[in-house]
Design a protein around this motif. Structure first.
Motif, PDB file in Angstrom:
ATOM      1  N   ARG A   1      56.866  23.003  27.625  1.00  0.00           N
ATOM      2  CA  ARG A   1      56.197  23.816  26.601  1.00  0.00           C
ATOM      3  C   ARG A   1      57.164  24.194  25.495  1.00  0.00           C
ATOM      4  N   LEU A   2      58.395  24.513  25.871  1.00  0.00           N
ATOM      5  CA  LEU A   2      59.413  24.862  24.880  1.00  0.00           C
ATOM      6  C   LEU A   2      59.672  23.673  23.970  1.00  0.00           C
ATOM      7  N   LEU A   3      59.777  22.488  24.538  1.00  0.00           N
ATOM      8  CA  LEU A   3      60.031  21.290  23.742  1.00  0.00           C
ATOM      9  C   LEU A   3      58.877  21.041  22.767  1.00  0.00           C
ATOM     10  N   GLU A   4      57.631  21.212  23.244  1.00  0.00           N
ATOM     11  CA  GLU A   4      56.476  21.030  22.372  1.00  0.00           C
ATOM     12  C   GLU A   4      56.495  22.045  21.225  1.00  0.00           C
ATOM     13  N   ALA A   5      56.872  23.285  21.521  1.00  0.00           N
ATOM     14  CA  ALA A   5      56.932  24.314  20.479  1.00  0.00           C
ATOM     15  C   ALA A   5      57.990  23.966  19.438  1.00  0.00           C
ATOM     16  N   LEU A   6      59.155  23.512  19.881  1.00  0.00           N
ATOM     17  CA  LEU A   6      60.235  23.169  18.959  1.00  0.00           C
ATOM     18  C   LEU A   6      59.860  21.996  18.066  1.00  0.00           C
ATOM     19  N   HIS A   7      59.047  21.083  18.582  1.00  0.00           N
ATOM     20  CA  HIS A   7      58.605  19.941  17.776  1.00  0.00           C
ATOM     21  C   HIS A   7      57.736  20.388  16.596  1.00  0.00           C
ATOM     22  N   GLN A   8      57.154  21.593  16.692  1.00  0.00           N
ATOM     23  CA  GLN A   8      56.305  22.106  15.608  1.00  0.00           C
ATOM     24  C   GLN A   8      57.123  22.794  14.519  1.00  0.00           C
ATOM     25  N   MET A   9      58.424  22.948  14.720  1.00  0.00           N
ATOM     26  CA  MET A   9      59.249  23.756  13.837  1.00  0.00           C
ATOM     27  C   MET A   9      60.324  22.911  13.174  1.00  0.00           C
ATOM     28  N   ASP A  10      60.946  23.477  12.126  1.00  0.00           N
ATOM     29  CA  ASP A  10      62.143  22.887  11.531  1.00  0.00           C
ATOM     30  C   ASP A  10      63.312  23.239  12.440  1.00  0.00           C
TER      31      ASP A  10
ATOM     32  N   GLY B   1      59.492  32.886  14.784  1.00  0.00           N
ATOM     33  CA  GLY B   1      58.834  31.594  14.639  1.00  0.00           C
ATOM     34  C   GLY B   1      58.597  30.920  15.975  1.00  0.00           C
ATOM     35  N   LEU B   2      59.595  30.991  16.866  1.00  0.00           N
ATOM     36  CA  LEU B   2      59.439  30.384  18.183  1.00  0.00           C
ATOM     37  C   LEU B   2      58.384  31.118  18.998  1.00  0.00           C
ATOM     38  N   ALA B   3      58.327  32.447  18.843  1.00  0.00           N
ATOM     39  CA  ALA B   3      57.314  33.230  19.567  1.00  0.00           C
ATOM     40  C   ALA B   3      55.910  32.782  19.189  1.00  0.00           C
TER      41      ALA B   3
ATOM     42  N   SER C   1      60.936  37.599  24.358  1.00  0.00           N
ATOM     43  CA  SER C   1      61.029  36.441  25.249  1.00  0.00           C
ATOM     44  C   SER C   1      61.575  35.230  24.485  1.00  0.00           C
ATOM     45  N   ALA C   2      61.151  35.089  23.221  1.00  0.00           N
ATOM     46  CA  ALA C   2      61.660  33.984  22.408  1.00  0.00           C
ATOM     47  C   ALA C   2      63.160  34.131  22.175  1.00  0.00           C
ATOM     48  N   ARG C   3      63.623  35.374  22.011  1.00  0.00           N
ATOM     49  CA  ARG C   3      65.078  35.581  21.830  1.00  0.00           C
ATOM     50  C   ARG C   3      65.833  35.141  23.075  1.00  0.00           C
ATOM     51  N   ARG C   4      65.274  35.416  24.259  1.00  0.00           N
ATOM     52  CA  ARG C   4      65.927  34.976  25.495  1.00  0.00           C
ATOM     53  C   ARG C   4      65.970  33.448  25.582  1.00  0.00           C
ATOM     54  N   LEU C   5      64.897  32.790  25.140  1.00  0.00           N
ATOM     55  CA  LEU C   5      64.868  31.327  25.160  1.00  0.00           C
ATOM     56  C   LEU C   5      65.939  30.751  24.238  1.00  0.00           C
TER      57      LEU C   5
ATOM     58  N   GLN D   1      66.351  38.596  11.502  1.00  0.00           N
ATOM     59  CA  GLN D   1      66.170  37.513  12.460  1.00  0.00           C
ATOM     60  C   GLN D   1      67.375  36.570  12.433  1.00  0.00           C
ATOM     61  N   THR D   2      67.991  36.378  13.602  1.00  0.00           N
ATOM     62  CA  THR D   2      69.054  35.386  13.702  1.00  0.00           C
ATOM     63  C   THR D   2      68.444  33.995  13.568  1.00  0.00           C
ATOM     64  N   VAL D   3      69.069  33.163  12.738  1.00  0.00           N
ATOM     65  CA  VAL D   3      68.587  31.803  12.514  1.00  0.00           C
ATOM     66  C   VAL D   3      69.429  30.845  13.352  1.00  0.00           C
ATOM     67  N   TYR D   4      68.756  29.978  14.097  1.00  0.00           N
ATOM     68  CA  TYR D   4      69.429  29.004  14.959  1.00  0.00           C
ATOM     69  C   TYR D   4      69.172  27.588  14.465  1.00  0.00           C
ATOM     70  N   ARG D   5      70.158  26.737  14.678  1.00  0.00           N
ATOM     71  CA  ARG D   5      69.963  25.302  14.514  1.00  0.00           C
ATOM     72  C   ARG D   5      69.879  24.696  15.910  1.00  0.00           C
ATOM     73  N   VAL D   6      68.743  24.085  16.227  1.00  0.00           N
ATOM     74  CA  VAL D   6      68.534  23.501  17.550  1.00  0.00           C
ATOM     75  C   VAL D   6      68.795  21.999  17.476  1.00  0.00           C
ATOM     76  N   ALA D   7      69.620  21.515  18.370  1.00  0.00           N
ATOM     77  CA  ALA D   7      69.917  20.080  18.445  1.00  0.00           C
ATOM     78  C   ALA D   7      68.757  19.403  19.179  1.00  0.00           C
ATOM     79  N   LEU D   8      67.632  19.240  18.462  1.00  0.00           N
ATOM     80  CA  LEU D   8      66.406  18.790  19.097  1.00  0.00           C
ATOM     81  C   LEU D   8      66.535  17.383  19.682  1.00  0.00           C
ATOM     82  N   GLN D   9      67.181  16.481  18.920  1.00  0.00           N
ATOM     83  CA  GLN D   9      67.315  15.115  19.428  1.00  0.00           C
ATOM     84  C   GLN D   9      68.175  15.069  20.687  1.00  0.00           C
ATOM     85  N   ARG D  10      69.228  15.890  20.724  1.00  0.00           N
ATOM     86  CA  ARG D  10      70.049  15.930  21.933  1.00  0.00           C
ATOM     87  C   ARG D  10      69.272  16.507  23.108  1.00  0.00           C
ATOM     88  N   LEU D  11      68.416  17.500  22.829  1.00  0.00           N
ATOM     89  CA  LEU D  11      67.603  18.088  23.886  1.00  0.00           C
ATOM     90  C   LEU D  11      66.607  17.056  24.417  1.00  0.00           C
TER      91      LEU D  11
END
Length: 440
Positions: A365-374, A382-384, A393-397, A422-432
């Motif tokens: 579910r987390l992966l599907e949510a991240l695919h919807q975001m930049d 945004g993740l929430a 809960s999104a901050r914990r994720l 809001q802290t902004v994160y860069r997620v290494a989506l392809q690596r995930l």
């Protein structure tokens, strides 16, 4: 389209907020005088709306218990800001002093956090009216009786309720009572979540789906050429008619395997009809000889066909028709959705789930949510919204992703309105995705 179900005053507030956002035409409302009318009103809106939003938890619980709805259902939760406003009014009325109170409906964590934020000891008399699954624990009469007993015993000096009927009953009996009402901010947040959910459902409905038909080997053995050609033509005619009903396209993979390409929405409608006991496109009619049918959905034709092949494998053993969805959920014509999911034991999923300290399905579910975001601009808020959880809960994720090496902090977003930075994160989506594996 979002369906709104609630009493007249709550419906009026929701319509005002929707109009303020320029989306008044995107809501369809039904008003009740008794929460027990909610399931019937929900059924009226079910075919029209992707999401049904109830203005309270009790009508939501009635509708959830009744079941049979195709739309996603949710309710407008009472947030801390709703309680803050009520406490402010109580402080003004009480010359800066808050009475001891009993509270219903609002989640205990929200009540405690709100009181702690203003440096006060939270009330101990907090009555939940439903459990986490939506099952009602208390009726309106029981809620009213709870408040009266706490007040008449001297345990509390006033009552806080979110329920209009309880508020009226207590006030008529002379019990000091304050009603916690939704603020425009909490209604707006709920509407935005509902609109996002409706967009996701609409997008999901247009995903590719295939119906894969596998003819038994005995049906393709050498036989009289004339009879073989007649059987082939009958099969193709039946499948062409079925493809037309599914608004799909028929293709041949090999001598024994054919596919009808359609949409996930068509397949989900077929499932809904099957669940209701009606004739459904899940069943192939007019085909001579033994055959197996399997359905698969996916974001690409290749993914949908791969899921359909897994559905075929299940069908060979059971004789039932199966549908395999992208997240691994399976539907079988023998019963309701199968609890097992095909991929939750995939090695990559288990490995990443252990790193994030999540369950395998939550990781997906987390992966599907991240695919919807930049992935370069991910915030907890945004993740929430994308994942469907509270911001904390999104901050914990996000912290879990950072600890596992899949995310890094790149800045802070400061809103021009209310709310914490809001802290902004860069997620290494392809690596995930790569760590989870190709089956993601």
């Amino acid at each position: 389209m979002i369906g709104i179900i609630g009493p007249e005053d709550s419906i009026r507030l929701v319509q005002e907020v929707a109009a303020g956002d320029g989306r008044a035409e995107e809501v369809s409302v039904r008003t009740y005088t008794d929460p027990e009318q909610a399931p019937e009103l929900a059924r009226e809106l079910d075919d029209l709306c992707q999401v049904l939003l109830f203005t309270g938890r009790i009508p939501y619980s009635f509708a959830a218990a009744a079941g049979g709805l195709r739309a996603e259902i949710d309710y407008i939760r009472h947030a801390g800001i709703d309680l803050y406003r009520t406490l402010s009014r109580m402080l003004l009325a009480g010359a800066g002093q808050l009475p001891r109170v009993s509270v219903d409906t609002i989640e205990a964590d929200t009540v405690r956090e709100t009181y702690h934020d203003i440096d006060l000891a939270p009330p101990t008399d907090i009555l939940p009216i439903a459990d986490s699954s939506g099952l009602l624990l208390s009726s309106l009469a029981e809620v009213t009786a709870y408040h009266r007993e706490r007040y008449e015993s001297g345990a509390v000096e006033a009552c806080l309720t979110c329920l209009g009927a309880v508020h009226r009953e207590l006030r008529e009996r002379g019990v000091p009572v304050w009603r916690v009402e939704h603020t425009r901010a909490s209604v707006r947040d709920a509407l935005r979540r509902a609109w996002l959910a409706a967009e996701v459902r609409q997008s999901r409905a247009t995903q590719i789906a295939v119906m894969m038909i596998e003819v038994s080997e005995s049906a393709t053995r050498p036989q009289d050429p004339y009879q073989a050609e007649r059987q082939r033509l009958r099969l193709r005619e039946a499948l062409l008619e079925h493809a037309e009903r599914m608004r799909g396209r028929l293709n041949t993979i090999d001598d024994r395997t054919l596919v009808i390409t359609t949409t996930r929405g068509t397949v989900e409608s077929a499932i809904a009809r099957h669940r209701a006991g009606h004739a459904s496109l899940l069943t192939l009619r007019g085909v001579d000889g033994e055959h197996t049918v399997g359905f698969g959905a996916g974001t690409t034709i290749a993914a949908a066909e791969a899921n359909a092949r897994q559905a075929l494998a299940l069908g060979r053993g059971s004789g039932d028709t199966h549908v395999v969805f992208p997240d691994g959920e399976i539907y079988s014509t023998r019963g309701s959705a199968v609890k097992q999911r095909l991929r939750e034991t995939a090695p990559g999923v288990l490995r990443v789930s252990e790193q994030l300290r999540l369950g395998p399905l939550s990781t997906r579910r987390l992966l599907e949510a991240l695919h919807q975001m930049d992935p370069n601009q991910v915030t907890a808020r945004g993740l929430a919204d994308a994942y469907g959880v509270e911001a904390r809960s999104a901050r914990r994720l996000l912290k879990a992703l950072r600890a596992a090496g899949f995310a890094e902090e790149v800045g802070v977003h400061v809103s021009t309105g209310a709310g914490r930075p809001q802290t902004v994160y860069r997620v290494a989506l392809q690596r995930l995705v790569g760590a989870i594996g190709a089956d993601a």
